[in-house]
Write an enzyme that holds these catalytic residues in place. Sequence first.
Site, PDB file in Angstrom:
ATOM      1  N   THR A  27     -34.728  95.657  36.499  1.00 51.45           N
ATOM      2  CA  THR A  27     -33.880  96.639  37.187  1.00 51.45           C
ATOM      3  C   THR A  27     -33.934  96.390  38.689  1.00 51.45           C
ATOM      4  O   THR A  27     -35.013  96.340  39.278  1.00 51.45           O
ATOM      5  CB  THR A  27     -34.344  98.068  36.859  1.00 51.45           C
ATOM      6  OG1 THR A  27     -34.121  98.316  35.471  1.00 51.45           O
ATOM      7  CG2 THR A  27     -33.587  99.100  37.683  1.00 51.45           C
ATOM      8  N   GLN A 101     -29.021  93.486  28.207  1.00 46.70           N
ATOM      9  CA  GLN A 101     -29.895  94.474  27.597  1.00 46.70           C
ATOM     10  C   GLN A 101     -29.189  95.828  27.547  1.00 46.70           C
ATOM     11  O   GLN A 101     -28.770  96.362  28.573  1.00 46.70           O
ATOM     12  CB  GLN A 101     -31.208  94.596  28.372  1.00 46.70           C
ATOM     13  CG  GLN A 101     -32.244  95.429  27.611  1.00 46.70           C
ATOM     14  CD  GLN A 101     -33.520  95.628  28.398  1.00 46.70           C
ATOM     15  OE1 GLN A 101     -33.508  96.238  29.453  1.00 46.70           O
ATOM     16  NE2 GLN A 101     -34.638  95.126  27.871  1.00 46.70           N
ATOM     17  N   HIS A 177     -32.655  97.569  23.919  1.00 45.85           N
ATOM     18  CA  HIS A 177     -33.851  98.048  24.628  1.00 45.85           C
ATOM     19  C   HIS A 177     -34.435  99.221  23.842  1.00 45.85           C
ATOM     20  O   HIS A 177     -33.925 100.333  23.887  1.00 45.85           O
ATOM     21  CB  HIS A 177     -33.461  98.486  26.037  1.00 45.85           C
ATOM     22  CG  HIS A 177     -34.625  98.670  26.972  1.00 45.85           C
ATOM     23  ND1 HIS A 177     -35.937  98.649  26.565  1.00 45.85           N
ATOM     24  CD2 HIS A 177     -34.663  98.895  28.318  1.00 45.85           C
ATOM     25  CE1 HIS A 177     -36.729  98.836  27.615  1.00 45.85           C
ATOM     26  NE2 HIS A 177     -35.974  98.981  28.687  1.00 45.85           N
ATOM     27  N   ASN A 180     -40.544 100.968  26.382  1.00 44.15           N
ATOM     28  CA  ASN A 180     -40.844 101.537  27.704  1.00 44.15           C
ATOM     29  C   ASN A 180     -40.479 103.006  27.867  1.00 44.15           C
ATOM     30  O   ASN A 180     -40.166 103.458  28.965  1.00 44.15           O
ATOM     31  CB  ASN A 180     -40.186 100.703  28.808  1.00 44.15           C
ATOM     32  CG  ASN A 180     -40.751  99.306  28.872  1.00 44.15           C
ATOM     33  OD1 ASN A 180     -41.754  99.002  28.229  1.00 44.15           O
ATOM     34  ND2 ASN A 180     -40.114  98.420  29.620  1.00 44.15           N
ATOM     35  N   TYR A 182     -37.915 104.781  26.745  1.00 43.12           N
ATOM     36  CA  TYR A 182     -36.509 105.187  26.780  1.00 43.12           C
ATOM     37  C   TYR A 182     -36.081 105.688  25.396  1.00 43.12           C
ATOM     38  O   TYR A 182     -36.906 105.870  24.502  1.00 43.12           O
ATOM     39  CB  TYR A 182     -35.655 104.043  27.325  1.00 43.12           C
ATOM     40  CG  TYR A 182     -36.033 103.707  28.747  1.00 43.12           C
ATOM     41  CD1 TYR A 182     -35.883 104.646  29.769  1.00 43.12           C
ATOM     42  CD2 TYR A 182     -36.590 102.475  29.085  1.00 43.12           C
ATOM     43  CE1 TYR A 182     -36.264 104.374  31.078  1.00 43.12           C
ATOM     44  CE2 TYR A 182     -36.973 102.184  30.390  1.00 43.12           C
ATOM     45  CZ  TYR A 182     -36.812 103.137  31.379  1.00 43.12           C
ATOM     46  OH  TYR A 182     -37.194 102.871  32.679  1.00 43.12           O
ATOM     47  N   ARG A 229     -36.221  94.568  22.024  1.00 47.88           N
ATOM     48  CA  ARG A 229     -37.461  94.683  22.807  1.00 47.88           C
ATOM     49  C   ARG A 229     -38.213  95.941  22.384  1.00 47.88           C
ATOM     50  O   ARG A 229     -37.641  97.041  22.365  1.00 47.88           O
ATOM     51  CB  ARG A 229     -37.145  94.756  24.299  1.00 47.88           C
ATOM     52  CG  ARG A 229     -38.382  94.644  25.187  1.00 47.88           C
ATOM     53  CD  ARG A 229     -38.041  94.864  26.647  1.00 47.88           C
ATOM     54  NE  ARG A 229     -38.998  94.184  27.521  1.00 47.88           N
ATOM     55  CZ  ARG A 229     -39.120  94.448  28.819  1.00 47.88           C
ATOM     56  NH1 ARG A 229     -38.371  95.369  29.391  1.00 47.88           N
ATOM     57  NH2 ARG A 229     -40.004  93.801  29.556  1.00 47.88           N
ATOM     58  N   ASN A 237     -43.595 105.620  31.114  1.00 54.49           N
ATOM     59  CA  ASN A 237     -42.856 106.887  31.143  1.00 54.49           C
ATOM     60  C   ASN A 237     -43.546 107.957  30.290  1.00 54.49           C
ATOM     61  O   ASN A 237     -42.899 108.823  29.699  1.00 54.49           O
ATOM     62  CB  ASN A 237     -41.402 106.683  30.729  1.00 54.49           C
ATOM     63  CG  ASN A 237     -40.587 105.993  31.802  1.00 54.49           C
ATOM     64  OD1 ASN A 237     -40.608 106.411  32.953  1.00 54.49           O
ATOM     65  ND2 ASN A 237     -39.913 104.908  31.438  1.00 54.49           N
TER      66      ASN A 237
END
Length: 366
Positions: A27, A101, A177, A180, A182, A229, A237
């Site tokens: 990002t 992604q 994605h 992480n 999300y 991923r 997070n």
Amino acid sequence: MSDHKLFSPIKAGAIDLKNRIVMAPLTRNRARAEDDAPYEIHAEYYAQRASAGLIITEASQISPQGKGYAWTPGIYSDAQVAGWKKVTEAVHARGGKIVIQLWHVGRISHPVLQPGGADPVAPSAISANSKSFDGENFIDTTKPRALETGEIAGIVEDYRKAAANAREAGFDGVEIHAANGYLIDQFLKDGSNKRTDAYGGSVENRLRFLKEVVEAVTGELGADRVGIRLSPYSNANNITDSNPQETFVNAIDLLNRYGLAYLHLVEGQTGGPRDVPEGADLSDLYKRFDGVKMGNNGYDRDLAVNRVEGGDVDLVAFGRPYISNPDLVERLAQNASLNPWDQSTFYGGGREGYTDYPVLTETRAA
């Protein structure tokens, strides 16, 4: 070029890669402010890095609702597709391969970034206590709204449309994605998923959203152009799972049904220690997957060479080294020194810290 296996060709699904070095998704918050579209600066940035075996773009939201940070690109509008087409054409002109992604942040957002100032959405109304970026400051994420069961199919359809848009933009494939902290990860892990419907509770139910997204995206593009991923042990997070080994053994067993192009695992904590929790077994997860395996997190040249030579992984994704070394493949092949990165230019801005890092020939001539 070095004779190490790291620098040899490999086929990931339908995608022929000239080496096993991957540019990880990074990002950078440089999309056009008015429409979240990439433009010429992105084409230059990615084309500079086309010697990678594969480029995975920065995470790109599948819908306006999927946005969690200012100036991140999307893949849902005509302007965004047109912008990404410039990127793919520039990368392909230099002999590179590139996938996009696909991203929905879920609860890692704030009403100022959501359409109409709405609350972010998530599997359950549990705050992440994390940070978002509003264009000026890093701000606290807010408590999300739990998705109604009937809304979930619409988000799955957004993933399908994003995959179709990726094809129109000229990408070689997509990466889902699901890592992480999300949205997909929020469904997978029981610390953030307290649902009592068909999408929560048992491991099978918590995998349902992932399953539906994978089926939608592979149905649109073909499984051999879709990677995924995962971050089994990462608490990025502020996401947790009571038994990540069980959850992700089941997730990988599910993914094996589809014949995906590759599995991309974050090893340990995202951008942090590579350690895994007590009782966890990263190697078992890799061994369970039937296809091409990509490792990520804290790799240097020696670790990459050794893990590829040893058969632990087939591909290695490099993140921050690719920010400051557009010719990372060449530098690794020659065992040359790397440019240091400037963290103050990671997020936002223009060409400084983005397209102005020197390649090896320029460094030696200086």
